[in-house]
Design a protein around this motif. Structure first.
Motif, PDB file in Angstrom:
ATOM      1  N   ALA A   1       0.830  -1.209   0.000  1.00 33.46           N
ATOM      2  CA  ALA A   1       0.000   0.000   0.000  1.00 33.46           C
ATOM      3  C   ALA A   1       0.864   1.258   0.000  1.00 33.46           C
ATOM      4  CB  ALA A   1      -0.920  -0.007   1.226  1.00 33.46           C
ATOM      5  N   ARG A   2       1.971   1.216   0.732  1.00 29.85           N
ATOM      6  CA  ARG A   2       2.867   2.374   0.768  1.00 29.85           C
ATOM      7  C   ARG A   2       3.531   2.589  -0.595  1.00 29.85           C
ATOM      8  NH1 ARG A   2       3.653   7.124   1.275  1.00 29.85           N
ATOM      9  NH2 ARG A   2       5.685   7.932   1.962  1.00 29.85           N
ATOM     10  N   LEU A   3       3.965   1.520  -1.232  1.00 23.19           N
ATOM     11  CA  LEU A   3       4.576   1.640  -2.559  1.00 23.19           C
ATOM     12  C   LEU A   3       3.568   2.185  -3.564  1.00 23.19           C
ATOM     13  CD1 LEU A   3       6.651  -1.679  -2.744  1.00 23.19           C
ATOM     14  CD2 LEU A   3       7.514   0.636  -2.377  1.00 23.19           C
ATOM     15  N   ALA A   4       2.320   1.730  -3.458  1.00 20.12           N
ATOM     16  CA  ALA A   4       1.274   2.226  -4.362  1.00 20.12           C
ATOM     17  C   ALA A   4       1.098   3.735  -4.205  1.00 20.12           C
ATOM     18  CB  ALA A   4      -0.043   1.501  -4.076  1.00 20.12           C
ATOM     19  N   ALA A   5       1.168   4.204  -2.958  1.00 18.81           N
ATOM     20  CA  ALA A   5       0.994   5.638  -2.692  1.00 18.81           C
ATOM     21  C   ALA A   5       2.150   6.466  -3.253  1.00 18.81           C
ATOM     22  CB  ALA A   5       0.878   5.868  -1.187  1.00 18.81           C
ATOM     23  N   LEU A   6       3.298   5.841  -3.451  1.00 12.23           N
ATOM     24  CA  LEU A   6       4.479   6.553  -3.956  1.00 12.23           C
ATOM     25  C   LEU A   6       4.556   6.575  -5.482  1.00 12.23           C
ATOM     26  CD1 LEU A   6       7.146   5.198  -1.423  1.00 12.23           C
ATOM     27  CD2 LEU A   6       6.246   7.536  -1.545  1.00 12.23           C
ATOM     28  N   MET A   7       3.694   5.844  -6.150  1.00 16.78           N
ATOM     29  CA  MET A   7       3.756   5.790  -7.613  1.00 16.78           C
ATOM     30  C   MET A   7       3.188   7.081  -8.217  1.00 16.78           C
ATOM     31  SD  MET A   7       5.242   2.928  -8.309  1.00 16.78           S
ATOM     32  CE  MET A   7       6.201   3.249  -6.811  1.00 16.78           C
ATOM     33  N   PRO A   8       3.883   7.663  -9.173  1.00 13.12           N
ATOM     34  CA  PRO A   8       3.416   8.919  -9.779  1.00 13.12           C
ATOM     35  C   PRO A   8       2.161   8.709 -10.616  1.00 13.12           C
ATOM     36  CG  PRO A   8       5.353   8.076 -10.933  1.00 13.12           C
ATOM     37  CD  PRO A   8       5.174   7.209  -9.730  1.00 13.12           C
ATOM     38  N   GLN A   9       1.427   9.789 -10.807  1.00 14.19           N
ATOM     39  CA  GLN A   9       0.205   9.725 -11.613  1.00 14.19           C
ATOM     40  C   GLN A   9       0.563   9.506 -13.069  1.00 14.19           C
ATOM     41  OE1 GLN A   9      -2.309  13.218 -11.376  1.00 14.19           O
ATOM     42  NE2 GLN A   9      -4.148  12.001 -11.659  1.00 14.19           N
ATOM     43  N   GLY A  10      -0.203   8.638 -13.707  1.00 12.24           N
ATOM     44  CA  GLY A  10       0.041   8.348 -15.112  1.00 12.24           C
ATOM     45  C   GLY A  10      -0.575   7.015 -15.490  1.00 12.24           C
ATOM     46  N   PRO A  11      -0.717   6.760 -16.800  1.00 17.40           N
ATOM     47  CA  PRO A  11      -1.344   5.513 -17.256  1.00 17.40           C
ATOM     48  C   PRO A  11      -0.477   4.295 -16.902  1.00 17.40           C
ATOM     49  CG  PRO A  11      -0.363   6.688 -19.101  1.00 17.40           C
ATOM     50  CD  PRO A  11      -0.268   7.604 -17.926  1.00 17.40           C
ATOM     51  N   TRP A  12      -1.133   3.162 -16.762  1.00 11.74           N
ATOM     52  CA  TRP A  12      -0.421   1.922 -16.461  1.00 11.74           C
ATOM     53  C   TRP A  12       0.549   1.579 -17.589  1.00 11.74           C
ATOM     54  CZ3 TRP A  12      -4.645  -1.827 -14.109  1.00 11.74           C
ATOM     55  CH2 TRP A  12      -5.005  -1.327 -12.842  1.00 11.74           C
TER      56      TRP A  12
END
Length: 307
Positions: A173-184
């Motif tokens: 969950a923490r790693l997901a929160a650190l991912m920048p906005q953008g398409p998969w």
């Protein structure tokens, strides 16, 4: 699509810290081979994990240690390279090894110290993940955590067990929160970014080490020499297992070829599941004391021959 997030998370650590096990756990599928051999992972393997609207491309890197030969140097450089451009870095530490006094524990402690120094030089802020915490007392875990935090390279810590999954969901969950906005970056149903030829070689290498890990030294390799589609929808795969000395060939073959037969059977069974089609696998054993010094071998793995 603007609510999607995607990025890269590198998992670094000393050999045998549990990086491949953690990667597989985060992805929810097997993308990295796991054996009791140290330095099993030889090149960065990308696994794709999903958490809500976020796609986390996990880079399972080779163990970072003091390199002695060309392959070692190439692996260590690949590990640091996997971390350089990542949106998040997880330093996975084998907690019990930080307390032990066996030779392997001492090596792990030295490797962790060298990784800390490397992170300091790179000016990276990193997530510390203490692994195998179920084997360590709480006060000892806190002492390890405090000692590492005092180095100044970590901004948070997670206590996990990659084997049981304890604490892994919180880390994910923490790693997901650190991912920048953008398409998969990958289709929703894709769990790994690894060519089929390379995947097939890795699966066979895993079975090889599982069967003869005590008798066969680290210096062995598997190359997929042919990957041919068949009219019946199956695939014909030919592979060569390289060993460095003639005395190692009988170890891989086994009495009456039984060891090689077992390796081939187990590898084929798993490849049928992974590729979801019939697999015809043919294995050969070849002695080549210079296999680890051939430029083509490094190119196939995406490693730097001149490291």
């Amino acid at each position: 699509m603007t609510d999607q997030h995607a990025g890269f998370a590198a998992i670094i650590g000393a050999p045998n810290a549990g990086k491949s096990t953690l990667t597989n756990r985060l992805v929810g599928a097997k993308v990295s081979i796991v054996t009791q051999k140290v330095q099993t992972t030889r090149f960065p393997v990308r696994g794709v994990a999903l958490a809500g609207d976020a796609q986390i491309v996990l880079v399972d890197t080779p163990g970072i240690f003091a390199p002695r030969r060309r392959l070692d140097r190439a692996m260590v450089r690949a590990a640091w390279g996997g971390a350089e451009d990542a949106d998040a870095i997880v330093h996975l530490v084998d907690a019990p090894a930080q307390l032990g006094d066996k030779p392997a524990d001492h090596r792990a402690q030295i490797d962790v110290e060298s990784i800390v120094e490397g992170l300091k030089k790179a000016g990276k802020k990193v997530i510390l993940a203490l692994n195998k915490v179920d084997a360590v007392k709480r006060d000892e875990l806190l002492a390890i955590s405090q000692k590492l935090f005092e180095t100044g390279v970590y901004d948070e810590v997670f206590m996990i067990s990659a084997t049981t999954g304890s604490g892994v969901d919180d880390l994910k969950a923490r790693l997901a929160a650190l991912m920048p906005q953008g398409p998969w970056l990958y289709p929703e149903d894709q769990t790994a970014d690894l060519p089929a030829r390379l995947l097939a070689a890795e699966i066979t290498r895993e079975k090889l080490y599982l069967r003869v890990h005590e008798e066969l030294p680290y210096a062995a390799a598997v190359e997929t020499t042919a990957f041919q589609e068949r009219k019946d929808g199956g695939v014909r795969i030919e592979q060569t297992i390289y060993v460095e000395r003639e005395s190692q060939r009988p170890i891989v073959l086994g009495k009456g070829g039984q060891t090689l037969k077992w390796i081939g059977q187990k590898s084929r069974e798993e490849l049928i599941q992974l590729l979801d089609r019939p697999v015809h696998l043919f294995l050969h054993v070849q002695v080549d004391e210079k296999w680890a010094d051939k430029r083509a071998f490094y190119g196939d793995l995406g490693l730097d021959f001149d490291a």
